[in-house]
Scaffold this active site. Structure first.
Site, PDB file in Angstrom:
ATOM      1  N   SER A  33      27.540  26.224  87.864  1.00 12.02           N
ATOM      2  CA  SER A  33      28.902  25.836  87.473  1.00 12.02           C
ATOM      3  C   SER A  33      29.325  26.553  86.183  1.00 12.02           C
ATOM      4  CB  SER A  33      28.950  24.316  87.279  1.00 12.02           C
ATOM      5  OG  SER A  33      28.010  23.938  86.301  1.00 12.02           O
ATOM      6  N   GLU A  59      16.830  21.650  90.862  1.00 12.26           N
ATOM      7  CA  GLU A  59      15.908  20.529  91.066  1.00 12.26           C
ATOM      8  C   GLU A  59      16.324  19.675  92.276  1.00 12.26           C
ATOM      9  OE1 GLU A  59      18.085  21.163  88.706  1.00 12.26           O
ATOM     10  OE2 GLU A  59      18.364  19.510  87.310  1.00 12.26           O
ATOM     11  N   ARG A  60      17.512  19.975  92.861  1.00  9.08           N
ATOM     12  CA  ARG A  60      17.950  19.193  94.023  1.00  9.08           C
ATOM     13  C   ARG A  60      17.220  19.615  95.307  1.00  9.08           C
ATOM     14  NH1 ARG A  60      20.314  16.882  90.689  1.00  9.08           N
ATOM     15  NH2 ARG A  60      22.207  17.469  89.604  1.00  9.08           N
ATOM     16  N   CYS A  77      30.554  28.656  96.789  1.00  6.27           N
ATOM     17  CA  CYS A  77      31.390  29.247  95.743  1.00  6.27           C
ATOM     18  C   CYS A  77      32.432  30.179  96.348  1.00  6.27           C
ATOM     19  CB  CYS A  77      30.542  30.002  94.734  1.00  6.27           C
ATOM     20  SG  CYS A  77      29.829  31.486  95.437  1.00  6.27           S
ATOM     21  N   LYS A  80      13.644  29.479  88.074  1.00  7.45           N
ATOM     22  CA  LYS A  80      13.852  28.046  87.820  1.00  7.45           C
ATOM     23  C   LYS A  80      14.912  27.614  88.820  1.00  7.45           C
ATOM     24  CE  LYS A  80      16.135  25.136  86.369  1.00  7.45           C
ATOM     25  NZ  LYS A  80      16.690  24.103  87.259  1.00  7.45           N
TER      26      LYS A  80
HETATM   27  P1  NAD Z   1      24.835  23.486  88.058  1.00  5.90           P
HETATM   28  O1  NAD Z   1      25.542  24.304  87.042  1.00  5.90           O
HETATM   29  O2  NAD Z   1      24.867  22.011  87.946  1.00  5.90           O
HETATM   30  O3  NAD Z   1      23.278  23.883  88.095  1.00  5.90           O
HETATM   31  C1  NAD Z   1      22.852  25.209  88.199  1.00  5.90           C
HETATM   32  C2  NAD Z   1      21.504  25.358  87.505  1.00  5.90           C
HETATM   33  O4  NAD Z   1      21.659  25.046  86.128  1.00  5.90           O
HETATM   34  C3  NAD Z   1      20.424  24.453  88.055  1.00  5.90           C
HETATM   35  O5  NAD Z   1      19.221  25.177  88.142  1.00  5.90           O
HETATM   36  C4  NAD Z   1      20.334  23.337  87.019  1.00  5.90           C
HETATM   37  O6  NAD Z   1      19.038  22.812  86.900  1.00  5.90           O
HETATM   38  C5  NAD Z   1      20.741  24.040  85.740  1.00  5.90           C
HETATM   39  N1  NAD Z   1      21.428  23.120  84.804  1.00  5.90           N
HETATM   40  C6  NAD Z   1      22.219  22.069  85.124  1.00  5.90           C
HETATM   41  N2  NAD Z   1      22.681  21.478  83.995  1.00  5.90           N
HETATM   42  C7  NAD Z   1      22.182  22.165  82.955  1.00  5.90           C
HETATM   43  C8  NAD Z   1      22.309  22.041  81.530  1.00  5.90           C
HETATM   44  N3  NAD Z   1      23.053  21.088  80.987  1.00  5.90           N
HETATM   45  N4  NAD Z   1      21.672  22.933  80.752  1.00  5.90           N
HETATM   46  C9  NAD Z   1      20.925  23.919  81.303  1.00  5.90           C
HETATM   47  N5  NAD Z   1      20.767  24.074  82.641  1.00  5.90           N
HETATM   48  C10 NAD Z   1      21.392  23.219  83.457  1.00  5.90           C
HETATM   49  O7  NAD Z   1      25.389  23.974  89.494  1.00  5.90           O
HETATM   50  P2  NAD Z   1      25.067  23.391  90.928  1.00  5.90           P
HETATM   51  O8  NAD Z   1      25.734  22.067  91.087  1.00  5.90           O
HETATM   52  O9  NAD Z   1      23.625  23.480  91.232  1.00  5.90           O
HETATM   53  O10 NAD Z   1      25.795  24.474  91.857  1.00  5.90           O
HETATM   54  C11 NAD Z   1      27.168  24.417  92.183  1.00  5.90           C
HETATM   55  C12 NAD Z   1      27.989  25.334  91.303  1.00  5.90           C
HETATM   56  O11 NAD Z   1      27.505  26.674  91.402  1.00  5.90           O
HETATM   57  C13 NAD Z   1      29.444  25.412  91.717  1.00  5.90           C
HETATM   58  O12 NAD Z   1      30.233  25.415  90.559  1.00  5.90           O
HETATM   59  C14 NAD Z   1      29.550  26.738  92.442  1.00  5.90           C
HETATM   60  O13 NAD Z   1      30.848  27.307  92.456  1.00  5.90           O
HETATM   61  C15 NAD Z   1      28.604  27.561  91.651  1.00  5.90           C
HETATM   62  N6  NAD Z   1      28.149  28.721  92.393  1.00  5.90           N
HETATM   63  C16 NAD Z   1      28.608  29.954  91.999  1.00  5.90           C
HETATM   64  C17 NAD Z   1      28.231  31.073  92.696  1.00  5.90           C
HETATM   65  C18 NAD Z   1      28.704  32.426  92.274  1.00  5.90           C
HETATM   66  O14 NAD Z   1      28.119  33.427  92.701  1.00  5.90           O
HETATM   67  N7  NAD Z   1      29.735  32.528  91.450  1.00  5.90           N
HETATM   68  C19 NAD Z   1      27.370  30.956  93.795  1.00  5.90           C
HETATM   69  C20 NAD Z   1      26.907  29.684  94.153  1.00  5.90           C
HETATM   70  C21 NAD Z   1      27.312  28.568  93.442  1.00  5.90           C
END
Ligand code: NAD
Length: 499
Positions: free
Chosen positions: A226, A176-177, A281, A173
């Site tokens: 996140s 979606e961006r 990240c 999954k």
């Molecule tokens: P996000 O948490 O908004 O989204 C990640 C995924 O979760 C997406 O597939 C999204 O569709 C889904 N999602 C979003 N809201 C949701 C909800 N309420 N319920 C269930 N699923 C949901 O993160 P993002 O903006 O796509 O990515 C950036 C974040 O990811 C930053 O915080 C970054 O630090 C983190 N990140 C961490 C690592 C790591 O290895 N620690 C690596 C890359 C990015």
């Protein structure tokens, strides 16, 4: 308007839920496609197909499974430019950075070619009289992964390559961006020889995620994104009895000791702080110079470098250092945090707030910012900004600098710049963070080591890629066997002398 699809049972399939999300070109601000958002029924359909396809794949010997990965690597190289272009168009990062995104995923696929060796079990000959004991690693069944927008090629590959080579079926999954590259990867893996139904892409948002978390057949869930969502997914997935690993946000500190080479440190901060518009990240978002003299020297070196940064669309090729951020909402959030920094008393040394790019006024560009005299209580210190904003927090000595990295709730990566081996060694040993750079600003471990933070940057036990991935995507089964003796003496074929 292009309508994107899911990838189910070896084909691109239209969404049926009637719900869609806009996919932007962040450089122009235009909606370039819409992506379907799956409902629980669509997810269930994919799971049923995966469950049907998985046993035959698991029964395919590991060497043959590895050969599919070998071919996949070759296809990734063949299509590198195409993948990078599609990635940049939806994410906004520069073309070389997009190729790097594919490359760092590809390296994990290369690691997975070692599956026959990595999946070899353990054997004890003669654990007791006539007893042998052996352990084998068996696939879990159907696994799922939920990935973030910022590495739309690398992170899906970090998940699905080890899962699949271990004999699982995998449902991805993606964010979606920027969903186009994951769809392309699924097609390439099938071109490499993967049977239908073993890798499927189900696009969606929270509805699809919740359907994954609640589905009985799905055995494991990997998440990167996140921290609040990571925590939610970990809790709900675990309480439903799944194996779950979630990787969250970051606030990575770089300590600059007075003896550091200031040019090297400044160059490192420019790349690690502003590269990919700070949407990594492992970006460095906090610089901690030790002593006021170090801080003043560092800022003097940083300012001209920041002024020279070239911000623009990926179509400008190598002539751009970083591109737009991913959405208008992301841009608004970054600008709001910058305002809070000013209001809460930080010193905005480089102010990019009025940045605008001719011809791209509607793009989601954010100019580079540098804050000095940031303190622990400020929002720009506590929160992940995920934008081209570097905060300088001045520390009076090494212990205070170390304490800052230790006390922050995030613990993904950190770095120290110094010429003193003793300070570097002490830092690496004591700091409570998962990935450490010594004169290396972005210490992302290579494929054969593991990747993962500490504290609120992670929920779960095992890291991504490296040997941990093979543990996460398999279950250990241990067999103790005894064959009663005597059978080999059971038949009497020899002439026995009479007593
Ligand atoms: P996000 O948490 O908004 O989204 C990640 C995924 O979760 C997406 O597939 C999204 O569709 C889904 N999602 C979003 N809201 C949701 C909800 N309420 N319920 C269930 N699923 C949901 O993160 P993002 O903006 O796509 O990515 C950036 C974040 O990811 C930053 O915080 C970054 O630090 C983190 N990140 C961490 C690592 C790591 O290895 N620690 C690596 C890359 C990015």
């Amino acid at each position: 308007m292009q309508e994107l699809t899911h990838y189910i049972d070896g084909a691109r399939v239209n969404g049926t839920s009637g719900r869609f999300a806009d996919v932007y070109n962040p450089a122009t601000g235009e909606v370039q496609a819409k992506v379907p958002l799956a409902n629980a029924a669509e997810l269930d359909h994919a799971v049923q197909i995966a469950a049907k396809a998985q046993p035959a794949w698991a029964a395919t010997n590991p060497q043959r499974r590895a050969r599919v990965m070998m071919k996949f690597v070759a296809l990734l190289h063949r299509d590198m430019d195409k993948l990078a272009e599609a990635l940049s168009r939806e994410h906004g990062k520069t073309l070389p950075d997009a190729a790097g995104d594919v490359q760092r995923g590809l390296e994990v696929v290369e690691y997975c070619i070692g599956a026959p060796e990595l999946l070899k079990g353990e054997f004890t000959d003669g654990a007791g009289p006539g007893i042998d004991m052996y352990s084998m690693r068996q696939p879990l069944g159907v696994s799922a992964g939920i990935t973030p927008f910022n590495f739309p090629a690398m992170i899906p590959m970090w998940m699905f390559a080890p899962a699949i080579v271990c004999g699982n079926a995998f449902i991805l999954k993606p964010s979606e961006r920027d969903p186009s590259v994951p769809l392309m990867l699924a097609e390439l893996l099938e071109e490499a020889g993967l049977p239908k139904g073993i890798l499927q892409v189900v696009n969606g948002d929270k509805d699809a995620v919740d359907a994954i978390l609640d589905h009985d057949v799905i055995q494991s869930v990997g998440f990167v994104g996140s921290t609040p969502i990571a925590e939610y997914i970990y809790g709900r997935g675990c309480s439903n009895g799944k194996r779950v690993q979630c990787f969250g946000g970051a606030k990575n500190h770089m300590i600059i000791m007075p003896d550091a080479d200031m040019d090297q440190a400044a160059d490192a901060l420019i790349g690690a702080g502003y590269g990919a518009a700070g949407e990594r990240c492992m970006a460095i978002s906090v610089a901690v110079p030790v002593g006021d003299a170090t801080a003043d020297a560092l800022i003097e070196k940083l300012k001209p470098r920041i002024d020279a940064l070239k911000v623009g669309p990926y179509t400008a090729g190598k002539d751009v250092d970083y591109g737009p951020v991913v959405t208008a909402a992301a841009k608004a959030n970054i600008l709001k945090l910058i305002e809070s920094g000013v209001e809460q008393g930080a010193d905005l040394v480089v102010d990019g707030r009025d940045f605008s790019l001719q011809g791209y006024e509607d793009g989601f560009f954010v100019g580079p910012h540098l804050f000095d005299r940031v303190t622990k209580d400020m929002d720009i210190y506590q929160k992940e900004i995920f934008g081209p904003v570097l905060s300088v927090v001045r520390a009076k000595d090494y212990e205070e600098a170390l304490g800052l990295a230790m006390d922050h709730e995030m613990g993904n990566g950190t770095a120290i710049y110094t010429r003193d081996g003793d300070a570097a060694r002490d830092f690496a040993n004591r700091v409570n963070v998962g990935m450490i750079g010594i004169n290396v600003p972005i210490p992302v471990p290579l494929a054969y080591h593991t990747f993962g933070g500490w504290k609120k940057s992670v929920f779960g036990d095992l890291n991504q890629h490296g040997p941990d991935a093979f543990r996460f995507y398999t279950r250990t089964k241990t067999v103790t066997s005894r064959w009663p003796s005597g059978i080999k003496e059971g038949g009497e074929f020899n002439f026995k002398p009479m007593d």
